[in-house]
Motif scaffolding. Structure first.
Motif, short mmCIF file in Angstrom:
data_model
loop_
_atom_site.label_atom_id
_atom_site.label_comp_id
_atom_site.label_asym_id
_atom_site.label_seq_id
_atom_site.Cartn_x
_atom_site.Cartn_y
_atom_site.Cartn_z
N ASN A 1 1.39 -46.16 -43.66
CA ASN A 1 0.77 -45.45 -42.55
C ASN A 1 -0.53 -46.14 -42.13
N ILE A 2 -1.30 -46.55 -43.14
CA ILE A 2 -2.55 -47.26 -42.86
C ILE A 2 -2.25 -48.57 -42.15
N MET A 3 -1.24 -49.28 -42.62
CA MET A 3 -0.89 -50.56 -42.00
C MET A 3 -0.48 -50.37 -40.54
N ARG A 4 0.26 -49.31 -40.24
CA ARG A 4 0.67 -49.06 -38.85
C ARG A 4 -0.54 -48.80 -37.96
N LEU A 5 -1.52 -48.07 -38.46
CA LEU A 5 -2.73 -47.81 -37.69
C LEU A 5 -3.55 -49.09 -37.50
N THR B 1 8.29 -45.09 -43.99
CA THR B 1 7.37 -44.11 -44.58
C THR B 1 8.05 -42.75 -44.71
N GLU B 2 8.80 -42.36 -43.70
CA GLU B 2 9.53 -41.09 -43.76
C GLU B 2 10.56 -41.12 -44.89
N TYR B 3 11.21 -42.24 -45.07
CA TYR B 3 12.17 -42.36 -46.17
C TYR B 3 11.46 -42.23 -47.52
N ASN B 4 10.27 -42.87 -47.62
CA ASN B 4 9.51 -42.77 -48.86
C ASN B 4 9.10 -41.33 -49.14
N ASN C 1 7.29 -48.95 -35.62
CA ASN C 1 8.41 -48.02 -35.75
C ASN C 1 9.10 -48.17 -37.11
N HIS C 2 9.22 -49.42 -37.55
CA HIS C 2 9.81 -49.67 -38.86
C HIS C 2 8.97 -49.04 -39.97
N LEU C 3 7.65 -49.23 -39.89
CA LEU C 3 6.77 -48.67 -40.91
C LEU C 3 6.83 -47.14 -40.92
N GLN C 4 6.92 -46.56 -39.75
CA GLN C 4 6.99 -45.10 -39.68
C GLN C 4 8.31 -44.59 -40.28
N MET D 1 2.77 -45.92 -51.61
CA MET D 1 3.32 -46.90 -50.67
C MET D 1 3.45 -46.30 -49.28
N ALA D 2 3.90 -45.05 -49.21
CA ALA D 2 4.01 -44.38 -47.91
C ALA D 2 2.64 -44.26 -47.26
N HIS D 3 1.65 -43.92 -48.05
CA HIS D 3 0.29 -43.81 -47.53
C HIS D 3 -0.21 -45.15 -47.01
#
Length: 549
Positions: A356-360, A399-402, A393-396, A351-353
């Motif tokens: 990250n893809i979604m943010r890009l 992702t860090e929490y994940n 920013n939310h996704l990042q 999910m974290a991965h």
């Protein structure tokens, strides 16, 4: 239908196959004994020895007549037994002989429902006589309050010696130094966080060990303490597999669990070779070649106390057998629980991965929107795409929490569940070793004494019998009687040992509590963090335009 897919780690549906497999790979790499082992214990014991005239005690003033009132293996039964001939694979000890001629032992070994504490007596009449003798002595009855209180005090004192929830005191780090082209190996830095008793540790309390050193110390423990909870080791792979970082990290964690289970054990932790393993700074393989050390089992020169014999109760053997009958199922269930936790961990990592893809992708999408929605038609697209930075920013953050959750799960949560797997496999190994190694030759010795005693009677009054021949038979009887006493003593020592181990095992139930407390706390913490981020994002996105007006 397999909800986990045909290639699921759950296996083909055979629970026995599942139990023999583990996190390391194929079943043949498992370091555990299979659930369907063909080894079975020789459940034999004395019968009618009170007629042999043995007066030597077993560690007390008590004589064997008194001892026999408390059969070492519990009440006798003839149910679910199958006669084993000379070609049996059952490990039942050395074949007896009289004057060099082998004697058929006619042992019976429980197979279908092997009961670890059920003896074989020569006939039903003797079983009934034994029971009558026990009752007439008025000792060791389950309802005896005095001995029940002594047993309770003894069990409580044993449990207090084991503290499985104490923090680990040994850490292991991999040293990435490799030697040679074909014979590569991994060194481990083994560090004690506390000083060990009766030792002179190195300045930094650390030593360098190889996997083979761990194998050696486990072999020593199995020889010295065959009837105690000896942890399993993670397996060794060969060739290119040893370069697999994932495997090496799993093996390192397995070694950490192994050595900390050992140093928390109230008996194993005091072993001189364990202390040597943890403190001698020299190369251990070189030390072993030069040093002289003893690996005889712990029962040498020990005698059972009469107090333990008196306080023994039948219910203890029943509890042991209940645990033995359920150990495979318990391991199977707990392995599945642990697998689900690891699979959840992998999902979070994935999910974290993906986030990250979604943010890009959102960043890329902002470059295409001016062509799809020219500002000449309206400026609301700018307001929409400006909010992409808020989503990014939310996704990042999530992702860090994940990633933090994955690290916490991998480093602290899953190991707490795996340590209980190790404990269960230790108990299973004890059950297996007991079946194979706890037999004795008392019935054969008894039969030999009876035959020789009859021979002595026929010799008496016969002028053609030499005194030397008569003395030879008499000495053989005395020797066998002594062996009977020694084997009975050892049988009771084994019983006491496994009761100690089963008693300290009761403390491991709190590992279950700690594991699920950690699981709940971890999920609650990160769920709270993530929920807060989703609520903030929802509030921010309320300002995104929904129309031109």
């Amino acid at each position: 239908m397999n909800i986990f897919g045909e290639s699921s780690v759950w296996g083909s549906g055979d629970s026995g196959d599942f139990v023999t497999g583990n996190e390391w790979g194929t079943p043949d790499e498992s370091s555990t004994l299979g659930a369907g082992s063909n080894g079975f214990m020789s459940t034999t014991l004395e019968s009618g020895l009170d007629n042999l005239g043995i007066s030597e005690g077993l560690g007390s003033s008590q004589n064997v007549n008194e001892v026999l009132g408390h059969s070492v293996w519990g009440d006798s039964t003839v149910n679910n037994h199958e006669r084993v001939g000379s070609g049996s694979s059952a490990l039942v000890g050395n074949q007896p002989s009289i004057n060099g001629a082998p004697v058929s032992n006619g042992r019976e070994v429980g197979i279908a429902d092997t009961n670890l504490f059920l003896p074989y007596n020569l006939n039903q009449d003797q079983d009934q006589g034994m029971e009558s003798q026990t009752n007439s002595q008025g000792e060791n009855n389950d309802g005896d309050d005095e001995y029940s209180e002594d047993l309770s005090d003894w069990l409580e004192s044993v449990r207090k010696t084991y503290h499985p929830l104490t923090p680990d005191t040994v850490i292991i780090e991999e040293i990435p130094e490799r030697e040679g082209l074909l014979f590569k190996h991994t060194n481990y830095l083994v560090k004690n966080l506390v000083d060990l008793p009766n030792t002179e540790p190195s300045k930094d309390r650390s030593v360098i060990r190889r996997y083979s050193d761990f194998v050696w110390i486990q072999e020593v423990l199995l020889k010295r303490y065959p009837f105690r909870l000896i942890p399993e080791l993670p397996p060794k792979r060969i060739g290119s597999q040893n370069a697999d970082p994932l495997f090496l990290e799993r093996r390192r964690k397995g070694l950490v669990r192994f050595i900390n289970l050992v140093v928390k054990h109230p008996v194993l932790s005091k072993d001189d070779l364990i202390l040597t393993f943890l403190t001698v700074p020299t190369d251990l393989s070189s030390w072993r070649k030069q040093a002289s050390y003893d690996t005889t089992d712990e029962f040498t020169d020990k005698k059972i106390s009469g107090g333990f014999i008196k306080m023994w109760q039948k219910k203890l053997s029943e509890q042991w057998n209940e645990a033995d009958s359920s150990i495979d199922k318990s391991i199977e269930i707990w392995l599945k629980i642990t697998f689900l936790l690891e699979r959840h961990e992998r999902r979070i990592k994935q999910m974290a991965h993906e986030r990250n893809i979604m943010r890009l992708l959102l960043n890329e999408f902002t470059k295409t929107t001016p062509k799809l929605y020219p500002v000449e038609h309206g400026s609301t697209i700018l307001d929409i795409t400006n909010q992409f930075s808020v989503i990014g920013n939310h996704l990042q953050t999530t992702t860090e929490y994940n990633e933090q959750e994955v690290n916490a799960s991998s480093s602290s949560l899953v190991p707490q569940f795996k340590i209980f797997v190790d404990v269960l496999f230790s108990l299973k190994g004890l059950f297996e070793r007991y079946r194979i190694m706890a037999g004795n030759n008392v019935p054969q010795l008894q039969k030999r004494v009876e035959i020789n005693s009859g021979k002595l009677q026929t010799m008496q009054g016969k002028p053609d019998v030499s005194g030397a021949e008569y003395d030879k038979v008499k000495i053989a009887i005395q020797r066998d009687k002594k062996c009977i006493v020694l084997e009975l003593n050892r049988a009771w020592l084994i019983r006491k040992c496994i009761l100690e181990e089963f008693t300290i095992f009761q403390e491991t139930q709190f590992i279950i509590t700690k594991a699920f407390q950690a699981w709940s706390k971890l999920n609650a913490s990160f769920s709270g963090f993530k929920l807060n981020e989703w609520e903030k994002l929802t509030d921010n996105l309320m300002d995104m335009p929904l129309s031109f007006q």
